[in-house]
Design a protein around this motif. Structure first.
Motif, PDB file in Angstrom:
ATOM      1  N   ASP A  10      44.470  43.652  56.755  1.00  0.00           N
ATOM      2  CA  ASP A  10      43.677  42.478  57.123  1.00  0.00           C
ATOM      3  C   ASP A  10      43.393  41.643  55.877  1.00  0.00           C
ATOM      4  N   VAL A  11      42.619  40.592  56.105  1.00  0.00           N
ATOM      5  CA  VAL A  11      42.307  39.680  55.002  1.00  0.00           C
ATOM      6  C   VAL A  11      41.540  40.395  53.899  1.00  0.00           C
ATOM      7  N   GLY A  12      40.740  41.377  54.273  1.00  0.00           N
ATOM      8  CA  GLY A  12      39.976  42.122  53.265  1.00  0.00           C
ATOM      9  C   GLY A  12      40.871  42.830  52.272  1.00  0.00           C
ATOM     10  N   ASP A  13      42.007  43.335  52.773  1.00  0.00           N
ATOM     11  CA  ASP A  13      42.946  43.987  51.865  1.00  0.00           C
ATOM     12  C   ASP A  13      43.522  42.996  50.864  1.00  0.00           C
ATOM     13  N   LEU A  14      43.846  41.801  51.346  1.00  0.00           N
ATOM     14  CA  LEU A  14      44.375  40.779  50.443  1.00  0.00           C
ATOM     15  C   LEU A  14      43.333  40.362  49.406  1.00  0.00           C
ATOM     16  N   ILE A  15      42.094  40.189  49.876  1.00  0.00           N
ATOM     17  CA  ILE A  15      41.032  39.806  48.934  1.00  0.00           C
ATOM     18  C   ILE A  15      40.824  40.890  47.888  1.00  0.00           C
ATOM     19  N   PHE A  16      40.841  42.143  48.332  1.00  0.00           N
ATOM     20  CA  PHE A  16      40.682  43.263  47.406  1.00  0.00           C
ATOM     21  C   PHE A  16      41.809  43.259  46.367  1.00  0.00           C
ATOM     22  N   GLY A  17      43.039  43.007  46.834  1.00  0.00           N
ATOM     23  CA  GLY A  17      44.178  42.979  45.913  1.00  0.00           C
ATOM     24  C   GLY A  17      44.058  41.872  44.887  1.00  0.00           C
ATOM     25  N   TRP A  18      43.590  40.692  45.317  1.00  0.00           N
ATOM     26  CA  TRP A  18      43.472  39.584  44.378  1.00  0.00           C
ATOM     27  C   TRP A  18      42.286  39.775  43.434  1.00  0.00           C
ATOM     28  N   VAL A  19      41.163  40.218  43.964  1.00  0.00           N
ATOM     29  CA  VAL A  19      39.966  40.352  43.121  1.00  0.00           C
ATOM     30  C   VAL A  19      40.136  41.460  42.088  1.00  0.00           C
ATOM     31  N   LEU A  20      40.648  42.603  42.518  1.00  0.00           N
ATOM     32  CA  LEU A  20      40.804  43.727  41.591  1.00  0.00           C
ATOM     33  C   LEU A  20      42.163  43.717  40.902  1.00  0.00           C
ATOM     34  N   GLY A  21      43.218  43.471  41.692  1.00  0.00           N
ATOM     35  CA  GLY A  21      44.565  43.627  41.150  1.00  0.00           C
ATOM     36  C   GLY A  21      45.019  42.506  40.246  1.00  0.00           C
ATOM     37  N   PHE A  22      44.639  41.260  40.549  1.00  0.00           N
ATOM     38  CA  PHE A  22      45.148  40.149  39.768  1.00  0.00           C
ATOM     39  C   PHE A  22      44.702  40.184  38.309  1.00  0.00           C
ATOM     40  N   PRO A  23      43.410  40.389  38.012  1.00  0.00           N
ATOM     41  CA  PRO A  23      43.017  40.483  36.593  1.00  0.00           C
ATOM     42  C   PRO A  23      43.737  41.629  35.868  1.00  0.00           C
ATOM     43  N   LEU A  24      43.890  42.759  36.550  1.00  0.00           N
ATOM     44  CA  LEU A  24      44.590  43.881  35.918  1.00  0.00           C
ATOM     45  C   LEU A  24      46.064  43.562  35.695  1.00  0.00           C
ATOM     46  N   ALA A  25      46.677  42.903  36.687  1.00  0.00           N
ATOM     47  CA  ALA A  25      48.090  42.537  36.533  1.00  0.00           C
ATOM     48  C   ALA A  25      48.271  41.516  35.423  1.00  0.00           C
ATOM     49  N   LEU A  26      47.337  40.568  35.329  1.00  0.00           N
ATOM     50  CA  LEU A  26      47.409  39.570  34.267  1.00  0.00           C
ATOM     51  C   LEU A  26      47.264  40.220  32.899  1.00  0.00           C
ATOM     52  N   ALA A  27      46.318  41.144  32.783  1.00  0.00           N
ATOM     53  CA  ALA A  27      46.129  41.856  31.522  1.00  0.00           C
ATOM     54  C   ALA A  27      47.350  42.708  31.187  1.00  0.00           C
ATOM     55  N   SER A  28      47.955  43.321  32.196  1.00  0.00           N
ATOM     56  CA  SER A  28      49.145  44.141  31.966  1.00  0.00           C
ATOM     57  C   SER A  28      50.321  43.291  31.503  1.00  0.00           C
ATOM     58  N   THR A  29      50.462  42.098  32.094  1.00  0.00           N
ATOM     59  CA  THR A  29      51.525  41.188  31.661  1.00  0.00           C
ATOM     60  C   THR A  29      51.322  40.775  30.212  1.00  0.00           C
ATOM     61  N   LEU A  30      50.072  40.489  29.863  1.00  0.00           N
ATOM     62  CA  LEU A  30      49.764  40.129  28.477  1.00  0.00           C
ATOM     63  C   LEU A  30      50.046  41.295  27.545  1.00  0.00           C
ATOM     64  N   LEU A  31      49.729  42.496  27.988  1.00  0.00           N
ATOM     65  CA  LEU A  31      49.980  43.686  27.171  1.00  0.00           C
ATOM     66  C   LEU A  31      51.474  43.867  26.914  1.00  0.00           C
ATOM     67  N   ILE A  32      52.298  43.678  27.941  1.00  0.00           N
ATOM     68  CA  ILE A  32      53.753  43.791  27.767  1.00  0.00           C
ATOM     69  C   ILE A  32      54.247  42.737  26.793  1.00  0.00           C
TER      70      ILE A  32
END
Length: 372
Positions: A111-133
């Motif tokens: 549902d939409v909650g899963d998408l929101i959870f992915g963006w709120v939690l996952g996006f900052p972590l993914a952005l930081a991981s990309t910067l780390l690489i």
């Protein structure tokens, strides 16, 4: 590994002042080719590919530490990619394919909650991981250990009075420099703490052709030889190179009772001073660098993606002596010749010549008794 070369070249493309600060050019004395800077000479172990009457060929720093790039990928790249995959599976994949992927398991219901959870939690972590690489591969220079030249080759030619250099294009590329324009830097450590290296080394700086040229055309810096013991070790290596270029080999072997200020250059290098010219096997790498099993494994994971650089024939940088990996005995590529002998790749004449210089009486007799 071309970490220092890549850092210098990247900053030089940005501004000459930055690359000069990177090697602390104005913060130390510069030693021209007509001044020694040391009372004696020293060749660090594992530095020379070959030495003969025409040229001295040395490696660049970092070979013995290249395993760090392999192990770093395990602890940096893989976790970062795992985080990015988590973000993709929680946000992008559901939009494209109508199902969510939690790490590797697909779910049809979300549902939409899963998408929101992915963006709120996952996006900052993914952005930081990309910067780390990015920081690991580009700012820390670890990309220089994969899918490029395995090692740098710096050839000092006495006959042409030129220095021939092989290195990746983004690290300055292949270049031919005039010997007399070089000056030695014994402490090329950046004043920027993020650029500090725990490996002391010798740097050779080539000034621009025109000091007033804002583009600093012709300016370059070479990092030469294996790790040295601080500025003093760099000074002794510089004096060895300088003595070789100015006077050439003056004695067959260094006498065991030679004084500390002895400056003779031996015609026949001790095998410990030489390194294998080519991509070594894991056994040869362990024998020469003496690392543990895990260091060897991670080094080979880096080396297996690399190629061995060859000098362009049009340079004629060998001055008729030939290449070390083709004629190791004649060119004084001792470690390479010993490896070829163990592999049965030397002719009888080459093996006899090699054993006359470095072998025991029994080994020489065995070489002479060969039938082919």
């Amino acid at each position: 590994m071309f970490i220092r070369e890549e850092g210098y070249a990247r900053l030089h493309r940005s501004a000459a002042a930055k690359s000069r600060a990177h090697i602390n050019l104005d913060g130390q004395k510069q030693w021209p080719t007509d001044r020694s800077g040391a009372s004696g000479v020293t060749m660090p172990n594992g530095s020379a590919f070959a030495q003969n009457e025409a040229y001295l060929e040395l490696c660049n720093p970092g070979w013995s530490l290249q395993w760090r790039a392999g192990i770093g990928n395990l602890y940096v790249i893989l976790p970062a990619l795992f985080v990015i995959w988590f973000w993709y599976g929680m946000t992008i994949h559901p939009v494209l394919f109508g199902r969510l992927i939690f790490f590797w398991h697909p779910f049809s219901d979300f549902d939409v909650g899963d998408l929101i959870f992915g963006w709120v939690l996952g996006f900052p972590l993914a952005l930081a991981s990309t910067l780390l690489i990015y920081m690991w591969l580009f700012r820390m220079g670890m990309r220089t250990c994969f899918f490029t030249f395995a090692r740098g080759r710096i050839r000092f030619n006495r006959l042409t009075r030129k220095v021939y250099v092989l290195r990746p294009g983004y690290c300055g590329g292949n270049v031919v420099l005039e010997w007399e324009r070089l000056v030695a830097l014994f402490d090329p450590q950046s004043t920027n703490r993020w650029d500090k290296q725990d490996v002391a080394m010798l740097a050779l700086y080539h000034s621009p052709f025109d000091a007033t040229d804002p583009t600093a055309k012709g300016e370059d810096c070479l990092f030469v030889g294996s790790a040295v013991t601080g500025p003093q070790g760099a000074a002794h290596l510089w004096e060895y190179i300088r003595q070789y270029m100015e006077t050439g080999p003056t004695i067959d072997r260094i006498p065991p009772d030679a004084p500390a200020n002895f400056k003779g250059v031996a015609r026949y290098l001790h095998p410990d001073y030489t390194t294998y010219c080519g991509l070594p096997s894991s056994h040869q790498y362990r024998q020469e660098c003496r690392p543990g099993f895990m260091e060897t494994f991670f080094h080979m994971s880096s080396q297996m993606t690399c190629s061995w650089p060859r000098f362009p024939k049009e340079w004629q940088s060998d001055s008729g002596m030939g290449e070390p990996d083709d004629r190791p005995v004649q060119t004084g590529a001792v470690m390479t010749a010993l490896v070829y002998r163990a592999q049965g790749r030397l002719s009888k004449a080459d093996e006899v010549e090699l054993m006359e210089r470095y072998g025991t009486a029994e080994a020489l007799a065995e070489a002479r008794a060969r039938t082919n």
